[in-house]
Write an enzyme that holds these catalytic residues in place. Sequence first.
Site, PDB file in Angstrom:
ATOM      1  N   ASP A  16      33.895 -39.351 -35.375  1.00  0.00           N
ATOM      2  CA  ASP A  16      32.461 -39.365 -35.605  1.00  0.00           C
ATOM      3  C   ASP A  16      31.791 -39.370 -34.221  1.00  0.00           C
ATOM      4  OD1 ASP A  16      29.840 -40.113 -36.721  1.00  0.00           O
ATOM      5  OD2 ASP A  16      30.318 -42.113 -35.949  1.00  0.00           O
ATOM      6  N   ASP A  18      27.896 -40.479 -33.300  1.00  0.00           N
ATOM      7  CA  ASP A  18      27.037 -41.655 -33.091  1.00  0.00           C
ATOM      8  C   ASP A  18      27.772 -42.959 -33.376  1.00  0.00           C
ATOM      9  OD1 ASP A  18      24.721 -40.525 -32.211  1.00  0.00           O
ATOM     10  OD2 ASP A  18      23.716 -40.494 -34.152  1.00  0.00           O
ATOM     11  N   ARG A 127      18.316 -28.746 -42.073  1.00  0.00           N
ATOM     12  CA  ARG A 127      19.482 -28.258 -41.340  1.00  0.00           C
ATOM     13  C   ARG A 127      20.194 -27.206 -42.172  1.00  0.00           C
ATOM     14  NH1 ARG A 127      21.822 -34.219 -39.566  1.00  0.00           N
ATOM     15  NH2 ARG A 127      20.072 -34.830 -38.238  1.00  0.00           N
ATOM     16  N   ARG A 138      12.189 -38.946 -36.956  1.00  0.00           N
ATOM     17  CA  ARG A 138      13.239 -38.788 -35.942  1.00  0.00           C
ATOM     18  C   ARG A 138      12.688 -38.760 -34.515  1.00  0.00           C
ATOM     19  NH1 ARG A 138      18.250 -37.956 -37.604  1.00  0.00           N
ATOM     20  NH2 ARG A 138      18.785 -37.188 -35.542  1.00  0.00           N
ATOM     21  N   SER A 183      17.997 -43.048 -40.510  1.00  0.00           N
ATOM     22  CA  SER A 183      17.890 -41.931 -41.450  1.00  0.00           C
ATOM     23  C   SER A 183      19.034 -41.914 -42.450  1.00  0.00           C
ATOM     24  CB  SER A 183      17.860 -40.605 -40.679  1.00  0.00           C
ATOM     25  OG  SER A 183      19.103 -40.394 -40.027  1.00  0.00           O
ATOM     26  N   ASP A 213      32.393 -45.367 -37.273  1.00  0.00           N
ATOM     27  CA  ASP A 213      31.785 -46.709 -37.326  1.00  0.00           C
ATOM     28  C   ASP A 213      31.047 -46.987 -38.635  1.00  0.00           C
ATOM     29  OD1 ASP A 213      28.469 -46.521 -35.996  1.00  0.00           O
ATOM     30  OD2 ASP A 213      29.705 -44.852 -36.661  1.00  0.00           O
ATOM     31  N   TYR A 225      37.138 -41.466 -43.994  1.00  0.00           N
ATOM     32  CA  TYR A 225      37.920 -42.644 -43.585  1.00  0.00           C
ATOM     33  C   TYR A 225      38.915 -43.034 -44.676  1.00  0.00           C
ATOM     34  CZ  TYR A 225      38.858 -47.544 -42.364  1.00  0.00           C
ATOM     35  OH  TYR A 225      39.468 -48.742 -42.069  1.00  0.00           O
ATOM     36  N   ASP A 227      39.975 -40.933 -47.137  1.00  0.00           N
ATOM     37  CA  ASP A 227      40.682 -39.780 -47.684  1.00  0.00           C
ATOM     38  C   ASP A 227      42.192 -39.935 -47.460  1.00  0.00           C
ATOM     39  OD1 ASP A 227      41.828 -36.874 -47.541  1.00  0.00           O
ATOM     40  OD2 ASP A 227      39.848 -36.630 -48.439  1.00  0.00           O
ATOM     41  N   THR A 230      43.886 -38.606 -44.228  1.00  0.00           N
ATOM     42  CA  THR A 230      43.610 -39.136 -42.888  1.00  0.00           C
ATOM     43  C   THR A 230      44.132 -40.553 -42.714  1.00  0.00           C
ATOM     44  OG1 THR A 230      41.471 -40.145 -43.423  1.00  0.00           O
ATOM     45  CG2 THR A 230      41.453 -37.805 -42.792  1.00  0.00           C
TER      46      THR A 230
END
Length: 252
Positions: A16, A18, A127, A138, A183, A213, A225, A227, A230
């Site tokens: 990830d 951020d 997006r 934002r 957000s 995080d 995380y 799945d 993984t």
Amino acid sequence: MSFANKQDPKTLVLFDVDGTLTPARLTISEEMKKTLEKLREKVVIGFVGGSDLSKQVEQLGPNVLNDFDYCFSENGLTAYKLGKELASQSFINWIGNEKYNKLVKFILRYLSDIDLPIRRGTFIEFRNGMINVSPIGRNASTQERNDYEKFDKQHHIRETMVEALKKEFPDFGLTYSIGGQISFDVFPTGWDKTYCLQHVEDEHFENIHFFGDKSYKGGNDYEIYNDPRTIGHAVNSPDDTIRILNETFKLQ
């Protein structure tokens, strides 16, 4: 095989952005860059974030497409492998203008009716693969983001808004994912961060590690995380990421 030059070409490590590689919306540190350079000699590395590529470039640097083996913007709806773009998807084509307009009208009306300490600009960011909704906007400064994050933890503004959207649009097939400080993302169900994994299937990795995080339920790292494909590593900060990388991959 695309990654024969690696010590362990069958291991992929995904991050990830951020809160994992960088502090929220801030830039990558020199220490993190050096750690990733060492890691990349050993294994295949990539990042997966909800933001579009331009924001990831701001945070991770102008050479981001060359610094990572895989770059997944908007959860992998826009994807790059070794600097070359892979097939992409479009949220607006999926949802259609009629439903999209209903969704946006409801969001703007909802935001106008709630009490918030501040409002800035860009409350809905459109997006390629999703929309990002921010109650305070934002355009908030770093300090305003920090203050709002504390406010949101007390008053559950985003959480309450997500529940209102689920109730209003139960048949739209949308997932709402709280991430970052201010957000949440709205995207078709299944277009979470696990979406990026389809882009790596052709390499038949034996181990795929993921560092994030927001791995709790409702957080935007939760699905990938947890799945089964993984190996998840929950982190609290970029420093935490570096510590776990050094321990796991013997980088020092």
